[in-house]
Scaffold this active site. Structure first.
Site, PDB file in Angstrom:
ATOM      1  N   GLU A   6       0.833  -1.216   0.000  1.00  0.00           N
ATOM      2  CA  GLU A   6       0.000   0.000   0.000  1.00  0.00           C
ATOM      3  C   GLU A   6       0.862   1.258   0.000  1.00  0.00           C
ATOM      4  OE1 GLU A   6      -2.943  -0.161  -0.865  1.00  0.00           O
ATOM      5  OE2 GLU A   6      -3.410  -2.247  -0.427  1.00  0.00           O
TER       6      GLU A   6
ATOM      7  N   HIS B   6       1.971   1.953  -3.439  1.00  0.00           N
ATOM      8  CA  HIS B   6       0.950   2.685  -4.210  1.00  0.00           C
ATOM      9  C   HIS B   6       1.026   4.187  -3.917  1.00  0.00           C
ATOM     10  CE1 HIS B   6      -1.050  -0.584  -6.112  1.00  0.00           C
ATOM     11  NE2 HIS B   6      -1.656  -1.083  -5.045  1.00  0.00           N
TER      12      HIS B   6
ATOM     13  N   CYS C 272       1.974  -4.969 -10.240  1.00  0.00           N
ATOM     14  CA  CYS C 272       3.068  -5.548 -11.021  1.00  0.00           C
ATOM     15  C   CYS C 272       2.679  -6.962 -11.464  1.00  0.00           C
ATOM     16  CB  CYS C 272       4.316  -5.595 -10.139  1.00  0.00           C
ATOM     17  SG  CYS C 272       5.720  -6.380 -10.921  1.00  0.00           S
TER      18      CYS C 272
ATOM     19  N   CYS D   5       6.660 -10.265  -6.829  1.00  0.00           N
ATOM     20  CA  CYS D   5       6.914  -8.871  -6.437  1.00  0.00           C
ATOM     21  C   CYS D   5       5.860  -8.422  -5.429  1.00  0.00           C
ATOM     22  CB  CYS D   5       6.869  -7.994  -7.677  1.00  0.00           C
ATOM     23  SG  CYS D   5       6.984  -6.233  -7.319  1.00  0.00           S
TER      24      CYS D   5
ATOM     25  N   CYS E 284      10.356  -6.111  -7.153  1.00  0.00           N
ATOM     26  CA  CYS E 284      11.143  -6.685  -8.248  1.00  0.00           C
ATOM     27  C   CYS E 284      12.053  -5.567  -8.778  1.00  0.00           C
ATOM     28  CB  CYS E 284      10.227  -7.214  -9.350  1.00  0.00           C
ATOM     29  SG  CYS E 284       9.402  -5.914 -10.290  1.00  0.00           S
TER      30      CYS E 284
ATOM     31  N   CYS F 213      10.150  -2.591 -10.395  1.00  0.00           N
ATOM     32  CA  CYS F 213       9.446  -1.728  -9.432  1.00  0.00           C
ATOM     33  C   CYS F 213      10.439  -0.949  -8.576  1.00  0.00           C
ATOM     34  CB  CYS F 213       8.522  -2.556  -8.552  1.00  0.00           C
ATOM     35  SG  CYS F 213       7.067  -3.159  -9.439  1.00  0.00           S
TER      36      CYS F 213
HETATM   37 ZN   LIG Z   1      -2.678  -2.864  -4.714  1.00  0.00          ZN
HETATM   38 ZN   LIG Z   2       7.276  -5.478  -9.508  1.00  0.00          ZN
END
Ligand SMILES: [Zn+2]
Ligand SMILES: [Zn+2]
Length: 181
Positions: free
Chosen positions: A135, A138, A145, A150, A169, A172
């Site tokens: 979260e 985000h 992803c 991930c 990952c 990300c």
């Molecule tokens: Zn989410």
């Molecule tokens: Zn990822």
């Protein structure tokens, strides 16, 4: 590199256990390279309660958190223990408002006890950490992803949560570094 003035604030319940606070804080610190400022507080969530569903509207909670967010906090994460929902779904583990940098997660469905199984503190802790990183991810603008390992992979159920790791990952991670600069 850690910048002092950029900190993530975290609200946890009064009765939250020290081991969870410590482990969650240190994990978030290394995932986001931010200081974590933890505050124990009881937030009255009655305003978000839906009597028919017996659950709490997580979007209403996010709206309240926006008002509670101190300017010194780059992000605000709140950990609650009530069951959360959004109108389109039966339940959610958490929700984030990336525009305003606030997020909420619920521990309600993260313990084995919820499913009639014997409690397992390590599994519980791992799940809380994954949901919190997800979260907060985000709130820094990371989308879901496709990599099932991930932490930003969408968890439809706890099977997905247990399968994925608690870190980002490579793709990300790179995105996060750009977004959180
Ligand atoms: Zn989410
Ligand atoms: Zn990822």
């Amino acid at each position: 590199m850690q910048r002092e003035k950029e900190k993530i604030c975290m609200f946890v319940l009064e009765e939250s256990v020290p081991i969870l606070e410590r482990q969650l804080s240190s994990h978030l610190e290394s995932a986001f390279h931010r200081k974590i400022e933890l505050t124990k507080m009881e937030i009255n969530l009655d305003f978000a309660y839906h009597p028919k569903r017996g659950q709490y509207n997580s979007s209403d909670i996010l709206a309240r958190l926006r008002m509670m967010k101190n300017k010194e906090c780059e992000r605000l994460l709140t950990v609650v223990d009530v069951d959360l929902y959004v109108p389109e779904l039966n339940f959610v583990f958490g929700e984030a408002d990336s525009q305003n940098g606030v997020a909420v997660i619920s521990t309600r469905r993260l313990g084995e006890e919820f499913y009639g199984l014997p409690g397992n503190p390590q599994i519980f802790l791992d799940r809380v950490i994954k949901e919190a990183v997800h979260e907060l991810g985000h709130t820094y603008g990371l989308p879901h992803c496709p990599d099932p390992r991930c932490v930003m992979h969408f968890s439809n159920s706890l099977k997905d949560t247990d399968f994925k790791g608690s870190s980002f990952c490579d793709a990300c991670q790179k995105k996060l570094e750009l977004l959180s600069r």
